[in-house]
Design an enzyme around this catalytic site. Structure first.
Site, PDB file in Angstrom:
ATOM      1  N   LYS A   6      26.786   6.150  26.747  1.00 51.83           N
ATOM      2  CA  LYS A   6      27.032   6.882  27.993  1.00 51.83           C
ATOM      3  C   LYS A   6      25.826   7.728  28.386  1.00 51.83           C
ATOM      4  O   LYS A   6      25.621   8.030  29.549  1.00 51.83           O
ATOM      5  CB  LYS A   6      28.288   7.755  27.826  1.00 51.83           C
ATOM      6  N   LYS A  42      19.665  13.504  16.139  1.00 49.89           N
ATOM      7  CA  LYS A  42      20.149  14.393  17.196  1.00 49.89           C
ATOM      8  C   LYS A  42      19.266  15.608  17.377  1.00 49.89           C
ATOM      9  O   LYS A  42      19.253  16.216  18.445  1.00 49.89           O
ATOM     10  CB  LYS A  42      21.589  14.840  16.903  1.00 49.89           C
ATOM     11  N   LYS A  50      22.359   0.418  21.122  1.00 48.80           N
ATOM     12  CA  LYS A  50      23.800   0.509  21.309  1.00 48.80           C
ATOM     13  C   LYS A  50      24.167   0.964  22.723  1.00 48.80           C
ATOM     14  O   LYS A  50      23.481   1.799  23.302  1.00 48.80           O
ATOM     15  CB  LYS A  50      24.354   1.551  20.328  1.00 48.80           C
TER      16      LYS A  50
END
Ligand code: TRP
Length: 316
Positions: free
Chosen positions: A197, A111, A194
């Site tokens: 969104k 991240k 994966k």
């Protein structure tokens, strides 16, 4: 009876990957365990959020939990920031956690990759400790999570063991609950990664609220290389209950037929969830009540744990 705790961040809308990979399994656990399902808003603010959107998304996750079959009569649903004990225990656990162990967390590395660690928030770095607090606060036995969260449950176990060694019998040691056959749903347009969104194209995902025509369109465009077909078969299987092997055999060499059938299976599978969501949309007061009751229900245990921890470590 085993106690289960899990949570979802209200940081994006929900797609079928979130449903099939997480919530659907939780629904199945409801009758055998004592369940606490949290909406982890304090985790969401580790990255920038728009206040109005965050507020709406917290309610949206509550609706999704219920629409997908989490029954507020059987399971407790609440918002993390409604129970101040999470932050309080988080701080205490911080003081028993090493910078070195947090530096090894894969999710933080991922991240913080874009902006670099120096411009990530301390909250993002500290995220696993707050997650440990969530889990340990309720003497959780089992934590149903996906593969990507296993390392975070590991660190919760390490912190708990470390403190138990020092202060004797403070925490229950939690176990991750990983369902082997749990569907890992990949992106429709890129089955190497994966479903997400935040993918570049909306053809990557199917949202729980997507209309039938949208679902048909997205499935029609889905990639059908070997990995793509595998992924579509997993989606089919998750909704229909048929085995992926049978599905692939039945539709071998008939991609167009397969996609038509798959779109139908998804539309049918989502229909009851979508109709329940529409019903819940009309009743915001009910959602507020579920969340308020949930936070009250877990209050005694949260308060008891905090007071025991403080006493043992010499505070208060
Ligand atoms: N970190 C988890 C995720 O992003 C969410 C989470 C927060 C969680 N606290 C938790 C999951 C406690 C399980 C238990 O998926």
């Amino acid at each position: 009876m085993k106690r289960i705790f899990s949570g979802i961040q209200p940081s994006g809308e929900m797609h079928i990957g979130n449903y099939l990979g997480a919530i659907k399994n939780w629904v199945d656990l409801q009758n055998d365990c004592e369940n606490i399902f949290c909406i982890v808003d304090l985790h969401a603010i580790t990255v920038p959020q728009e206040p109005k959107i965050l507020k709406r998304r917290i309610r949206e996750i509550a609706k999704i939990y219920i629409a997908c079959g989490i029954d507020p009569k059987k399971s407790t649903i609440f918002v993390q920031s409604d129970r101040p004990e999470h932050s309080e225990l988080g701080w205490i656990l911080n003081c028993f956690t090493y910078v070195g162990e947090l530096s090894r967390m894969i999710q933080f590395k991922d991240k913080s990759e874009k902006g670099g660690a120096d411009s990530s928030t301390v909250g993002l770095f500290d995220y696993p400790v707050l997650m440990a607090a969530d889990i340990l606060l309720y003497h959780t036995n089992l934590v149903p999570v996906g593969e990507d969260q296993k390392q975070h449950v590991e660190i919760a176990r390490d912190i708990a063991k470390r403190m138990n060694n020092k202060f004797k019998g403070l925490f229950t040691i939690p176990e991750p609950l990983m369902k082997k056959e749990t569907a890992r749903i990949m992106g429709l347009d890129n089955p190497q990664k994966k479903m997400s969104k935040s993918a570049a194209s909306e053809y990557n995902y199917i949202m729980l609220r997507d209309e039938p025509e949208i679902i048909e369109k997205k499935i029609k465009k889905a990639v059908t290389d070997e990995k793509g077909i595998d992924n579509l078969a997993v989606i089919h299987s998750s909704f229909s209950g048929k085995s992926t092997a049978d599905i692939k055999k039945e539709f071998a060499g008939r991609n167009a037929d397969f996609k038509k059938e798959l779109a139908g299976v998804i539309i049918e599978g989502l229909a009851p969830i979508q109709s329940k969501l529409r019903e819940l949309d009309k009743n915001p007061a009910y959602i507020e009540k579920v969340l308020k009751d949930g936070a009250e229900k877990v209050r005694p245990l949260a308060e008891k744990t905090i007071s025991e921890v403080k006493k043992k470590i010499g505070l208060g």
